[in-house]
Write an enzyme that holds these catalytic residues in place. Sequence first.
Site, PDB file in Angstrom:
ATOM      1  CB  SER A   7     -23.390 -59.538  29.272  1.00 42.87           C
ATOM      2  OG  SER A   7     -23.161 -60.102  27.993  1.00 42.87           O
ATOM      3  CG  HIS A  32     -19.623 -57.238  29.589  1.00 39.78           C
ATOM      4  ND1 HIS A  32     -18.335 -56.962  30.005  1.00 39.78           N
ATOM      5  CD2 HIS A  32     -19.592 -58.510  29.111  1.00 39.78           C
ATOM      6  CE1 HIS A  32     -17.570 -58.022  29.804  1.00 39.78           C
ATOM      7  NE2 HIS A  32     -18.298 -58.981  29.248  1.00 39.78           N
ATOM      8  CG  ASP A  34     -19.752 -60.938  26.469  1.00 33.73           C
ATOM      9  OD1 ASP A  34     -18.644 -60.845  27.032  1.00 33.73           O
ATOM     10  OD2 ASP A  34     -20.832 -61.001  27.095  1.00 33.73           O
ATOM     11  CG  MET A  36     -17.947 -64.474  22.036  1.00 34.73           C
ATOM     12  SD  MET A  36     -18.960 -65.801  22.699  1.00 34.73           S
ATOM     13  CE  MET A  36     -19.509 -65.059  24.239  1.00 34.73           C
ATOM     14  CG  HIS A  65     -14.993 -60.057  27.492  1.00 36.70           C
ATOM     15  ND1 HIS A  65     -15.745 -60.999  28.183  1.00 36.70           N
ATOM     16  CD2 HIS A  65     -13.773 -60.623  27.314  1.00 36.70           C
ATOM     17  CE1 HIS A  65     -15.012 -62.064  28.404  1.00 36.70           C
ATOM     18  NE2 HIS A  65     -13.809 -61.878  27.882  1.00 36.70           N
ATOM     19  CG  MET A  67     -14.207 -63.880  25.039  1.00 36.45           C
ATOM     20  SD  MET A  67     -15.866 -64.284  25.582  1.00 36.45           S
ATOM     21  CE  MET A  67     -16.657 -62.697  25.342  1.00 36.45           C
ATOM     22  CG  MET A 136     -13.306 -65.155  31.815  1.00 37.75           C
ATOM     23  SD  MET A 136     -14.567 -63.984  31.301  1.00 37.75           S
ATOM     24  CE  MET A 136     -15.981 -65.044  31.057  1.00 37.75           C
ATOM     25  CG  ASP A 174     -17.886 -61.845  32.033  1.00 38.03           C
ATOM     26  OD1 ASP A 174     -19.071 -62.200  32.103  1.00 38.03           O
ATOM     27  OD2 ASP A 174     -17.332 -61.552  30.954  1.00 38.03           O
ATOM     28  N   GLY A 196     -25.362 -61.093  32.753  1.00 40.96           N
ATOM     29  CA  GLY A 196     -26.165 -61.269  31.546  1.00 40.96           C
ATOM     30  C   GLY A 196     -27.545 -61.759  31.905  1.00 40.96           C
TER      31      GLY A 196
HETATM   32  C1  DX5 Z   1     -19.239 -65.364  28.602  1.00 40.36           C
HETATM   33  C2  DX5 Z   1     -19.320 -63.857  28.559  1.00 40.36           C
HETATM   34  C3  DX5 Z   1     -20.153 -63.263  29.622  1.00 40.36           C
HETATM   35  C4  DX5 Z   1     -21.617 -63.640  29.583  1.00 40.36           C
HETATM   36  C5  DX5 Z   1     -22.177 -63.510  30.954  1.00 40.36           C
HETATM   37  O1  DX5 Z   1     -18.255 -65.798  27.746  1.00 40.36           O
HETATM   38  O2  DX5 Z   1     -18.040 -63.291  28.652  1.00 40.36           O
HETATM   39  O3  DX5 Z   1     -20.018 -61.841  29.614  1.00 40.36           O
HETATM   40  O4  DX5 Z   1     -22.368 -62.828  28.719  1.00 40.36           O
HETATM   41  O5  DX5 Z   1     -23.472 -64.006  30.942  1.00 40.36           O
HETATM   42  P1  DX5 Z   1     -24.126 -64.632  32.274  1.00 40.36           P
HETATM   43  O6  DX5 Z   1     -24.210 -63.515  33.260  1.00 40.36           O
HETATM   44  O7  DX5 Z   1     -25.461 -65.109  31.805  1.00 40.36           O
HETATM   45  O8  DX5 Z   1     -23.217 -65.720  32.735  1.00 40.36           O
HETATM   46 ZN    ZN Z   2     -17.885 -61.052  28.951  1.00 39.75          ZN
END
Ligand code: DX5
Ligand code: ZN
Length: 214
Positions: A7, A32, A34, A36, A65, A67, A136, A174, A196
């Site tokens: 990520s 990946h 993210d 948001m 992804h 959010m 998740m 994730d 990530g």
């Molecule tokens: C959280 C994200 C994840 C995040 C994962 O809301 O959807 O994709 O980047 O990061 P790590 O692997 O550090 O938990």
């Molecule tokens: Zn994610």
Amino acid sequence: MIKVAPSILSADFCKMAEAVQNVERWGADWVHCDVMDGVYVPNITFGMPMIKALRKYTSLPLDVHLMITRPEKYVGQFCDAGADLVTFHPEASLDTAGALEEIKSKGVKCGLVINADQPFSIVEPYLSEIDLLLIMTVQAGFGGQSFKEDCLEKARKGEEMRKALGLSYDIELDGGVSPSNIELCKQAGATVVVAGSSVFKAEDPTAAVKAMQI
Ligand code: DX5
Ligand code: ZN
């Protein structure tokens, strides 16, 4: 073999092009991304211009992804920006079926996400429509949180249902995934993991990626 999707939320935001090139060099499978919006989750990252910009720097699939609230308003634009897979949270949508349909009509793979506080039942009506079920293992919103083992039950259920219904969607986990819990992920049925911090903060990211491709 489990596919690994680092990520870029954990990358240096001033060096995103370099980050996706690194992900490729480290031998990972997907990137990946993210997205948001500060409404569905209490954090804001980036939108379709970032996906469009990064598209030029990697040939790896961009796993986007979302959010965000009302994802149905934006899924088409993320597809046009160059996403290869688009996933969103059904409880944030007023038209889950329509959004999945729109993604597919653009020739892009579609998926749904079950947040840590959501039950498996929210995706059940759509299982035959999706290419990817994202589960998740932290509450969505931030990187660097610890892995919630109790969420693995939903991955097992996803695998059970896939078999029972004769479907072939990927199961992606994730949040908090690292070489230390990758066995648990595999046993629960994961075919893809997002990582990530465990990749970007690793001393040897190539080794970290490899350790999860089991
Ligand atoms: C959280 C994200 C994840 C995040 C994962 O809301 O959807 O994709 O980047 O990061 P790590 O692997 O550090 O938990
Ligand atoms: Zn994610």
